[in-house]
Design a protein around this motif. Structure first.
Motif, PDB file in Angstrom:
ATOM      1  N   SER A  82      53.097  35.368  41.699  1.00  0.00           N
ATOM      2  CA  SER A  82      51.996  36.278  41.356  1.00  0.00           C
ATOM      3  C   SER A  82      51.133  36.422  42.603  1.00  0.00           C
ATOM      4  O   SER A  82      51.257  35.624  43.547  1.00  0.00           O
ATOM      5  CB  SER A  82      51.149  35.718  40.204  1.00  0.00           C
ATOM      6  OG  SER A  82      50.447  34.567  40.632  1.00  0.00           O
ATOM      7  N   GLU A 151      38.231  39.725  51.878  1.00  0.00           N
ATOM      8  CA  GLU A 151      38.898  40.674  50.990  1.00  0.00           C
ATOM      9  C   GLU A 151      38.147  41.985  51.146  1.00  0.00           C
ATOM     10  O   GLU A 151      36.945  42.058  50.886  1.00  0.00           O
ATOM     11  CB  GLU A 151      38.861  40.216  49.533  1.00  0.00           C
ATOM     12  CG  GLU A 151      39.558  41.202  48.600  1.00  0.00           C
ATOM     13  CD  GLU A 151      39.526  40.791  47.131  1.00  0.00           C
ATOM     14  OE1 GLU A 151      39.628  39.578  46.844  1.00  0.00           O
ATOM     15  OE2 GLU A 151      39.379  41.682  46.279  1.00  0.00           O
ATOM     16  N   THR A 182      45.223  43.530  49.159  1.00  0.00           N
ATOM     17  CA  THR A 182      45.881  44.240  48.068  1.00  0.00           C
ATOM     18  C   THR A 182      45.416  45.691  47.926  1.00  0.00           C
ATOM     19  O   THR A 182      46.219  46.586  47.661  1.00  0.00           O
ATOM     20  CB  THR A 182      45.641  43.481  46.738  1.00  0.00           C
ATOM     21  OG1 THR A 182      46.124  42.144  46.890  1.00  0.00           O
ATOM     22  CG2 THR A 182      46.356  44.147  45.583  1.00  0.00           C
ATOM     23  N   ALA A 202      48.841  41.216  46.340  1.00  0.00           N
ATOM     24  CA  ALA A 202      49.283  41.125  44.961  1.00  0.00           C
ATOM     25  C   ALA A 202      50.276  42.282  44.814  1.00  0.00           C
ATOM     26  O   ALA A 202      49.885  43.423  44.554  1.00  0.00           O
ATOM     27  CB  ALA A 202      48.109  41.252  43.993  1.00  0.00           C
ATOM     28  N   THR A 204      52.144  42.831  42.593  1.00  0.00           N
ATOM     29  CA  THR A 204      51.996  43.284  41.208  1.00  0.00           C
ATOM     30  C   THR A 204      51.407  44.702  41.147  1.00  0.00           C
ATOM     31  O   THR A 204      51.712  45.464  40.229  1.00  0.00           O
ATOM     32  CB  THR A 204      51.019  42.323  40.485  1.00  0.00           C
ATOM     33  OG1 THR A 204      51.489  40.992  40.621  1.00  0.00           O
ATOM     34  CG2 THR A 204      50.838  42.674  39.024  1.00  0.00           C
TER      35      THR A 204
HETATM   36  C1  LIG Z   1      45.390  41.543  40.836  1.00  0.00           C
HETATM   37  C2  LIG Z   1      44.814  40.981  42.065  1.00  0.00           C
HETATM   38  C3  LIG Z   1      45.183  39.728  42.521  1.00  0.00           C
HETATM   39  C4  LIG Z   1      46.094  38.807  41.755  1.00  0.00           C
HETATM   40  O1  LIG Z   1      47.383  39.305  41.551  1.00  0.00           O
HETATM   41  P1  LIG Z   1      48.238  38.780  40.298  1.00  0.00           P
HETATM   42  O2  LIG Z   1      49.608  39.251  40.622  1.00  0.00           O
HETATM   43  O3  LIG Z   1      47.621  39.382  39.086  1.00  0.00           O
HETATM   44  O4  LIG Z   1      48.137  37.287  40.297  1.00  0.00           O
HETATM   45  C5  LIG Z   1      44.667  39.293  43.720  1.00  0.00           C
HETATM   46  N1  LIG Z   1      43.795  40.043  44.426  1.00  0.00           N
HETATM   47  C6  LIG Z   1      43.417  41.246  44.013  1.00  0.00           C
HETATM   48  C7  LIG Z   1      42.469  42.028  44.848  1.00  0.00           C
HETATM   49  C8  LIG Z   1      43.893  41.750  42.815  1.00  0.00           C
HETATM   50  O5  LIG Z   1      43.459  42.942  42.379  1.00  0.00           O
END
Ligand SMILES: *Cc1c(COP(=O)(O)O)cnc(C)c1O
Length: 389
Positions: A82, A151, A182, A202, A204
């Motif tokens: 993740s 960040e 991200t 991320a 994701t």
């Molecule tokens: C979603 C997110 C994360 C964490 O990612 P996951 O895959 O949900 O653990 C980290 N940093 C930012 C800025 C995010 O938006």
């Protein structure tokens, strides 16, 4: 090669897979060796397509690691299950008992939770700093400061940090700079040309891009690689092959999707600026935003994620009526998929404001729908909201 081309070709090796365009899903724990000698050597050398055990890496994971490292402009990359696991693995790699960490107040909240719990439990002290501190971070550096975590733009309020200035100070004190990159994805901010040593995605969000898998990436400079590679291994981190495959598949179209998220996000922000119930918009690519100049200087584009703040009269119930009336915006966490989302938060979730400050912030993720349809949907929602005033 330009980014659009790298996103398509990086990490692919059809000849190694019977001509298949996409690196297949390798589901394996055991990898068999032909000879006693190879087994005894236990070689793991993805560059020469030698793998030794599923947890250490497969052709599927090596494909994505190569592609992300190339796109972000780093030397090497490792995957985690993740985005949060990528962050915690990277922090644990560099911090020991007695060390000090400088963490932006603007970081993703679960990152703060990790600092306040596990890192504290293991004797690492965290100081939170104002994301807009810039070179003034010098004043917070201590002899034992090992990591400065950035960040940018920040979660929720989208402030743009002066990363080159922060990196210069950190490196002057032998601290490394770690970034949650991200928001920009590997395309719109190039961390390693701005002084970052370790960059986390991320995956994701935009790399997967279809809201159907979770994954994180840790990309590093050559100098930071050994530390990250070892911690990743000692912590037993790995990601499932099907999720990696989905991320690889998403990555191939990232450079086509992201400009649409950028364009739709800005169009929605401009529309929101015309709404009388909206008090403020947090979008660094909007002219007039306090972060606009730094965003122009350091970033190559904007994604579809931003926020707006509602006028103080808007109650929880009024906001619920508005958001529940939307047809095209789903209400939910996460972001970076093809679809539009709204997520409501209190302003005080993100910053210290007075305890009685009940103002609401709505985070928007602009998806790939036609933006006129999205505006029409929001417009109907604002009509419902205004009627409650
Ligand atoms: C979603 C997110 C994360 C964490 O990612 P996951 O895959 O949900 O653990 C980290 N940093 C930012 C800025 C995010 O938006």
């Amino acid at each position: 090669m330009k980014d659009e081309t790298i996103a398509v070709v990086a990490g692919r090796d059809p000849k190694a897979h019977h001509g298949a365009v996409n690196t297949p899903v390798y589901r394996t724990s055991t990898i068999l060796f032909e000879t006693f000698e190879d087994f005894a050597a236990g070689v793991h050398d993805p560059a020469n397509r030698k793998f030794m055990y599923g947890r250490i890496g497969t052709p599927t994971s090596a494909s994505l690691e190569d592609a992300v490292a190339q796109l972000e402009g780093g030397a090497h990359c490792r995957l985690a299950p993740s985005g949060l696991a990528a962050i915690t693995t990277a922090l644990l790699a560099f911090l020991s008992a007695g060390d000090h960490l400088l963490m932006t107040i603007g970081a993703y909240h679960p990152t703060h939770d990790f600092c306040n719990s596990i890192l504290k439990q293991f004797g690492v002290e965290t100081t939170y700093y104002d994301p807009l501190i810039g070179a003034e971070i010098e004043k917070l550096i201590r002899p034992n400061t090992k990591v400065v975590f950035v960040e940018s733009p920040s979660t929720g309020l989208f402030e743009v940090q002066d990363i080159p200035a922060i990196a210069q100070v950190a490196h002057g004190h032998q601290a490394i700079v770690m970034m949650d990159n991200t928001w920009a994805s590997p395309l719109y901010f190039k961390p390693f040309t701005h002084g970052v040593d370790v960059s986390i995605q991320a995956a994701t969000k935009y790399i997967v891009g279809h809201s159907d898998a979770m994954l994180g990436t840790i990309t590093t400079t050559d100098a930071a690689w050994e530390t990250v590679q070892n911690a990743h291994r000692y912590l037993g981190q790995m990601a499932g092959p099907d999720d990696i495959y989905l991320a690889l598949r998403g990555l191939r179209t990232l450079a086509t999707r992201l400009p649409v998220h950028h364009k739709n996000g800005l169009a929605l922000a401009r529309y929101l600026a015309t709404q009388s119930e909206v008090e403020h918009i947090y979008h660094p690519a909007l002219e007039g935003d306090p972060g606009y100049a730094r965003w122009r200087r350091d970033f190559l584009g904007a994604c579809g994620l931003f926020s707006f703040r509602l006028k103080p009269w808007v109650t929880r119930a009024a906001l619920a009526t508005m958001l529940e009336s939307l047809q095209l915006f789903g209400m939910g966490g996460s972001w970076g998929g093809y679809e539009s989302l709204v997520s409501p938060f209190r302003l005080k979730t993100y910053r210290d404001v007075s305890k009685d400050d009940d103002r609401w912030i709505v985070r928007i993720h602009a998806g790939l729908e036609n933006v006129e349809d999205l505006i029409e949907d929001l417009d109907a929602g604002f009509a419902k909201l205004s009627a409650l005033k």
